[in-house]
Scaffold this motif. Structure first.
Motif, PDB file in Angstrom:
ATOM      1  N   LEU A  34       0.717  -1.255  -0.005  1.00 20.13           N
ATOM      2  CA  LEU A  34       0.098   0.003   0.073  1.00 20.13           C
ATOM      3  C   LEU A  34       0.852   1.320   0.100  1.00 20.13           C
ATOM      4  N   GLU A  35       2.065   1.194   0.700  1.00 20.11           N
ATOM      5  CA  GLU A  35       2.995   2.372   0.814  1.00 20.11           C
ATOM      6  C   GLU A  35       3.385   2.554  -0.471  1.00 20.11           C
ATOM      7  N   ARG A  36       4.030   1.531  -1.358  1.00 19.52           N
ATOM      8  CA  ARG A  36       4.733   1.649  -2.506  1.00 19.52           C
ATOM      9  C   ARG A  36       3.529   2.139  -3.593  1.00 19.52           C
ATOM     10  N   ALA A  37       2.326   1.690  -3.421  1.00 19.62           N
ATOM     11  CA  ALA A  37       1.105   2.058  -4.373  1.00 19.62           C
ATOM     12  C   ALA A  37       0.874   3.690  -4.034  1.00 19.62           C
ATOM     13  N   GLU A  38       0.883   4.152  -2.996  1.00 24.57           N
ATOM     14  CA  GLU A  38       0.643   5.537  -2.453  1.00 24.57           C
ATOM     15  C   GLU A  38       1.795   6.368  -3.063  1.00 24.57           C
ATOM     16  N   ALA A  39       2.799   6.017  -2.690  1.00 28.12           N
ATOM     17  CA  ALA A  39       4.146   6.796  -3.404  1.00 28.12           C
ATOM     18  C   ALA A  39       4.321   6.851  -4.662  1.00 28.12           C
ATOM     19  N   TRP A  40       3.954   5.751  -5.350  1.00 22.67           N
ATOM     20  CA  TRP A  40       4.006   5.841  -6.837  1.00 22.67           C
ATOM     21  C   TRP A  40       2.833   6.694  -7.353  1.00 22.67           C
ATOM     22  N   LEU A  41       1.632   6.878  -6.913  1.00 24.12           N
ATOM     23  CA  LEU A  41       0.406   7.630  -7.227  1.00 24.12           C
ATOM     24  C   LEU A  41       1.065   9.073  -6.996  1.00 24.12           C
ATOM     25  N   SER A  85       4.220  10.432  -6.833  1.00 20.44           N
ATOM     26  CA  SER A  85       5.078  10.781  -7.776  1.00 20.44           C
ATOM     27  C   SER A  85       4.550  11.174  -9.034  1.00 20.44           C
ATOM     28  N   GLY A  86       3.420  10.849  -9.283  1.00 21.71           N
ATOM     29  CA  GLY A  86       2.689  11.265 -10.542  1.00 21.71           C
ATOM     30  C   GLY A  86       1.558  12.327 -10.434  1.00 21.71           C
ATOM     31  N   SER A  87       1.477  12.733  -9.024  1.00 24.20           N
ATOM     32  CA  SER A  87       0.614  13.944  -8.632  1.00 24.20           C
ATOM     33  C   SER A  87      -0.847  13.307  -9.026  1.00 24.20           C
ATOM     34  N   LEU A  88      -1.289  12.166  -8.648  1.00 25.67           N
ATOM     35  CA  LEU A  88      -2.338  11.588  -9.067  1.00 25.67           C
ATOM     36  C   LEU A  88      -3.013  11.125  -7.692  1.00 25.67           C
ATOM     37  N   ARG A  89      -4.419  11.634  -7.451  1.00 28.13           N
ATOM     38  CA  ARG A  89      -5.049  11.497  -6.349  1.00 28.13           C
ATOM     39  C   ARG A  89      -5.483  10.055  -6.208  1.00 28.13           C
ATOM     40  N   PRO A  90      -5.267   9.438  -4.951  1.00 24.44           N
ATOM     41  CA  PRO A  90      -5.372   8.044  -4.681  1.00 24.44           C
ATOM     42  C   PRO A  90      -6.699   7.482  -4.679  1.00 24.44           C
ATOM     43  N   THR A  91      -7.304   7.456  -5.710  1.00 28.19           N
ATOM     44  CA  THR A  91      -8.772   6.948  -5.459  1.00 28.19           C
ATOM     45  C   THR A  91      -8.813   5.383  -5.049  1.00 28.19           C
ATOM     46  N   ARG A  92      -9.859   4.877  -4.692  1.00 28.25           N
ATOM     47  CA  ARG A  92      -9.963   3.419  -4.224  1.00 28.25           C
ATOM     48  C   ARG A  92      -9.371   2.562  -5.426  1.00 28.25           C
ATOM     49  N   GLN A  93      -9.981   2.891  -6.570  1.00 31.35           N
ATOM     50  CA  GLN A  93      -9.732   2.122  -7.660  1.00 31.35           C
ATOM     51  C   GLN A  93      -8.199   2.300  -8.180  1.00 31.35           C
ATOM     52  N   ARG A  94      -7.799   3.490  -8.163  1.00 33.82           N
ATOM     53  CA  ARG A  94      -6.228   3.846  -8.721  1.00 33.82           C
ATOM     54  C   ARG A  94      -5.437   2.846  -7.477  1.00 33.82           C
ATOM     55  N   LEU A  95      -5.783   3.198  -6.228  1.00 27.70           N
ATOM     56  CA  LEU A  95      -4.567   2.496  -5.182  1.00 27.70           C
ATOM     57  C   LEU A  95      -4.752   1.015  -5.431  1.00 27.70           C
ATOM     58  N   ALA A  96      -5.991   0.470  -5.602  1.00 29.26           N
ATOM     59  CA  ALA A  96      -6.073  -1.130  -6.071  1.00 29.26           C
ATOM     60  C   ALA A  96      -5.259  -1.595  -7.057  1.00 29.26           C
ATOM     61  N   LEU A  97      -5.175  -1.051  -8.167  1.00 26.95           N
ATOM     62  CA  LEU A  97      -4.598  -1.151  -9.380  1.00 26.95           C
ATOM     63  C   LEU A  97      -3.116  -0.830  -9.318  1.00 26.95           C
TER      64      LEU A  97
END
Length: 145
Positions: free
Chosen positions: A12-19, A21-33
């Protein structure tokens, strides 16, 4: 797509940091993917269909259209590159540095080629008013029988 998501909080931390880094809002679906794509820290090549299948296997409820839209958003944010193998098949690569690919025609797999596999002798001639974005090289292979 054989995606291991790593340990729960670490993935989860990797996914949040990755999003982030692209200035993307961490929506539920974005985080899951994102967790499926980068949760284990490994680079991967996916199709929208393979990611959709992996999401279903991981009990992530998301439509194929949402997977496509999310992958496009990841590409626009610079988190992934889209590699078109032919007019009907695209792969999405989490490794965004400059590198070439092998496309294995026998099983439809896309893998990274070694950096020395392709070396450009010179920079391509660019039309006036344009800048080079990147060069995509896909080397098509068949396994010998």
């Amino acid at each position: 797509m054989c995606a291991s998501t790593g340990t729960g909080s670490q993935a989860l931390e990797r996914a949040e940091a990755w999003l982030a880094s692209g200035s993307l809002r961490p929506t539920r679906q974005r985080l899951a993917l994102a967790r499926l794509l980068v949760g284990d820290g490994q680079d991967r090549h996916v199709t929208a269909e393979s990611l959709h299948e992996a999401a279903g296997t991981s009990d992530v409820s998301v439509s194929l259209a949402t997977v496509y839209n999310t992958l496009r958003a990841f590409c626009q944010a610079g988190l992934m590159h889209e590699i078109t193998v032919d007019g009907s098949r695209s792969y999405f690569d989490t490794r965004v540095d400059s590198h070439s690919h092998y496309y294995w025609e026998d099983d439809g797999q896309l893998t990274d080629a070694p950096n020395k596999a392709v070396q450009l002798a010179s920079k391509p001639d660019i039309p006036e008013g344009a800048t080079l974005s990147r060069v995509d090289v896909v080397i098509r292979l068949r396994r010998e029988s």
